[in-house]
Scaffold this motif. Sequence first.
Motif, mmCIF file in Angstrom:
data_model
loop_
_atom_site.group_PDB
_atom_site.id
_atom_site.type_symbol
_atom_site.label_atom_id
_atom_site.label_comp_id
_atom_site.label_asym_id
_atom_site.label_seq_id
_atom_site.Cartn_x
_atom_site.Cartn_y
_atom_site.Cartn_z
ATOM 1 N N PHE A 60 0.840 -1.194 0.000
ATOM 2 C CA PHE A 60 0.000 0.000 0.000
ATOM 3 C C PHE A 60 0.877 1.247 0.000
ATOM 4 O O PHE A 60 0.644 2.194 -0.761
ATOM 5 N N THR A 61 1.916 1.243 0.828
ATOM 6 C CA THR A 61 2.847 2.378 0.883
ATOM 7 C C THR A 61 3.520 2.596 -0.461
ATOM 8 O O THR A 61 3.617 3.730 -0.953
ATOM 9 N N ALA A 108 2.459 1.702 -3.444
ATOM 10 C CA ALA A 108 1.480 2.186 -4.416
ATOM 11 C C ALA A 108 1.228 3.680 -4.232
ATOM 12 O O ALA A 108 1.170 4.448 -5.208
ATOM 13 N N CYS A 109 1.078 4.102 -2.984
ATOM 14 C CA CYS A 109 0.846 5.528 -2.705
ATOM 15 C C CYS A 109 2.033 6.373 -3.139
ATOM 16 O O CYS A 109 1.851 7.477 -3.690
ATOM 17 N N GLU A 110 3.239 5.869 -2.915
ATOM 18 C CA GLU A 110 4.434 6.625 -3.309
ATOM 19 C C GLU A 110 4.535 6.751 -4.826
ATOM 20 O O GLU A 110 4.925 7.803 -5.346
ATOM 21 N N LEU A 111 4.179 5.680 -5.542
ATOM 22 C CA LEU A 111 4.184 5.738 -7.007
ATOM 23 C C LEU A 111 3.238 6.835 -7.505
ATOM 24 O O LEU A 111 3.563 7.603 -8.407
ATOM 25 N N ILE A 112 2.055 6.889 -6.907
ATOM 26 C CA ILE A 112 1.054 7.877 -7.314
ATOM 27 C C ILE A 112 1.479 9.289 -6.899
ATOM 28 O O ILE A 112 1.366 10.240 -7.672
ATOM 29 N N LEU A 113 1.989 9.419 -5.687
ATOM 30 C CA LEU A 113 2.395 10.732 -5.182
ATOM 31 C C LEU A 113 3.487 11.350 -6.040
ATOM 32 O O LEU A 113 3.487 12.559 -6.293
ATOM 33 N N HIS A 114 4.433 10.519 -6.522
ATOM 34 C CA HIS A 114 5.566 11.032 -7.283
ATOM 35 C C HIS A 114 5.355 10.939 -8.792
ATOM 36 O O HIS A 114 6.283 11.230 -9.554
ATOM 37 N N CYS A 115 4.159 10.566 -9.199
ATOM 38 C CA CYS A 115 3.850 10.473 -10.627
ATOM 39 C C CYS A 115 3.956 11.858 -11.273
ATOM 40 O O CYS A 115 3.358 12.819 -10.792
ATOM 41 N N GLN A 116 4.688 11.941 -12.365
ATOM 42 C CA GLN A 116 4.874 13.220 -13.062
ATOM 43 C C GLN A 116 3.806 13.462 -14.124
ATOM 44 O O GLN A 116 3.688 14.560 -14.655
ATOM 45 N N GLY A 117 3.024 12.413 -14.415
ATOM 46 C CA GLY A 117 1.960 12.539 -15.399
ATOM 47 C C GLY A 117 0.602 12.382 -14.739
ATOM 48 O O GLY A 117 0.316 13.021 -13.732
ATOM 49 N N ASN A 123 1.093 -4.863 -6.258
ATOM 50 C CA ASN A 123 -0.270 -5.400 -6.266
ATOM 51 C C ASN A 123 -0.958 -5.049 -4.951
ATOM 52 O O ASN A 123 -0.427 -5.312 -3.866
ATOM 53 N N LEU A 124 -2.111 -4.423 -5.068
ATOM 54 C CA LEU A 124 -2.934 -4.158 -3.893
ATOM 55 C C LEU A 124 -3.961 -5.281 -3.798
ATOM 56 O O LEU A 124 -4.846 -5.397 -4.650
ATOM 57 N N GLN A 125 -3.826 -6.102 -2.776
ATOM 58 C CA GLN A 125 -4.708 -7.256 -2.645
ATOM 59 C C GLN A 125 -6.063 -6.841 -2.079
ATOM 60 O O GLN A 125 -6.144 -6.110 -1.082
ATOM 61 N N VAL A 126 -7.135 -7.320 -2.714
ATOM 62 C CA VAL A 126 -8.495 -7.006 -2.269
ATOM 63 C C VAL A 126 -9.329 -8.292 -2.185
ATOM 64 O O VAL A 126 -10.502 -8.326 -2.535
ATOM 65 N N THR A 127 -8.701 -9.333 -1.700
ATOM 66 C CA THR A 127 -9.374 -10.635 -1.606
ATOM 67 C C THR A 127 -10.497 -10.607 -0.581
ATOM 68 O O THR A 127 -10.333 -10.071 0.521
ATOM 69 N N VAL A 128 -11.633 -11.185 -0.943
ATOM 70 C CA VAL A 128 -12.742 -11.363 0.004
ATOM 71 C C VAL A 128 -13.086 -12.841 0.079
ATOM 72 O O VAL A 128 -12.856 -13.598 -0.868
#
Length: 323
Positions: free
Chosen positions: A33-34, A36-45, A139-144
């Motif tokens: 999760f961390t 994934a958030c860092e990838l999005i936070l530092h995304c230049q596009g 991968n962000l797991q969302v298993t139910v």
Amino acid sequence: MSGQFDFCSHGKKVLDTELQALEKIRYYIDNSFTLACELILHCQGKVIVMGMGKSGHIGRKIAATLASTGTPAFFVHPGEASHGDLGMIKKSDVVIAISNSGEATEILALLPVIKRLGIAMISMTGQPESSMAKMAQVNLQVTVDKEACPLNLAPTSSTTATLVMGDAVAIAVMEARGFTADDFALSHPGGALGRKLLLRIADVMHSGELLPMIEEHASIKDALLEISHKGLGMTAIVDHNQQLRGIFTDGDLRRLLDNHVDIHNTSIGEVMSSNPQTISPQLLAAEGLKLMEDNKINGLLVTENNQLVGALNMHDLLKAGVM
């Protein structure tokens, strides 16, 4: 009625199943999760969200939430992407690919191109060993355990879990950005929300010739004419330099008439209310509404350095859509 289908108990059963699914999702907020958030936070596009079917509906909502909380994002349909829309995606972007099975063929068909372009990808799947999960950087797991559907077929618990995970990502990134209410307002200019966050006192107040104002040596009769002419149910009382001295309202008039005060020969300065509630023109109109509600008054005078610059009442805020 006896024999009637118990909709409420079945509805509550669905809620119980989905709540259990969300409790499980809590444990998937980990190092992935961390990352994934860092990838999005530092995304230049931009963040490009993809998903088929029900996952696509959830993807649209996640993209919208990201966009409204400071992360440029939009949804691209995987089927359309393979017929030209893939050109919307640039190397500087981040892709979020959503599929409960992790095997959505329309998305898998795009992955070789996405990988070849060197575009970072986050998958959201219920199957951590799936093809999508293995090809993603994160991968962000969302298993139910099960769907809320009694046949365990219709996407219910799984889509709820995916939506909540998307919300968690969007809000965590929003907070990391230091995104403020003012920033939020700029992306929501329409509707009641935008009005409450963007509209300022200066935007709704009466000023210039529309401002009810009279000097303190004038008679009560003159003040009543000013109130009637300007239509705000009040008038400001000022000195010759337009410095605020007090206020006189419809309510003050009723009290004077009960006391049989001579409105022709008594100056307004003798009967005005001193130290009236005032507000700055730069404050939000919503703050003016709260000030009026807290003080149980229907109008406000607007000042800068005790200089009268405007006036407004509840009707002005109602007309502006603030209340």
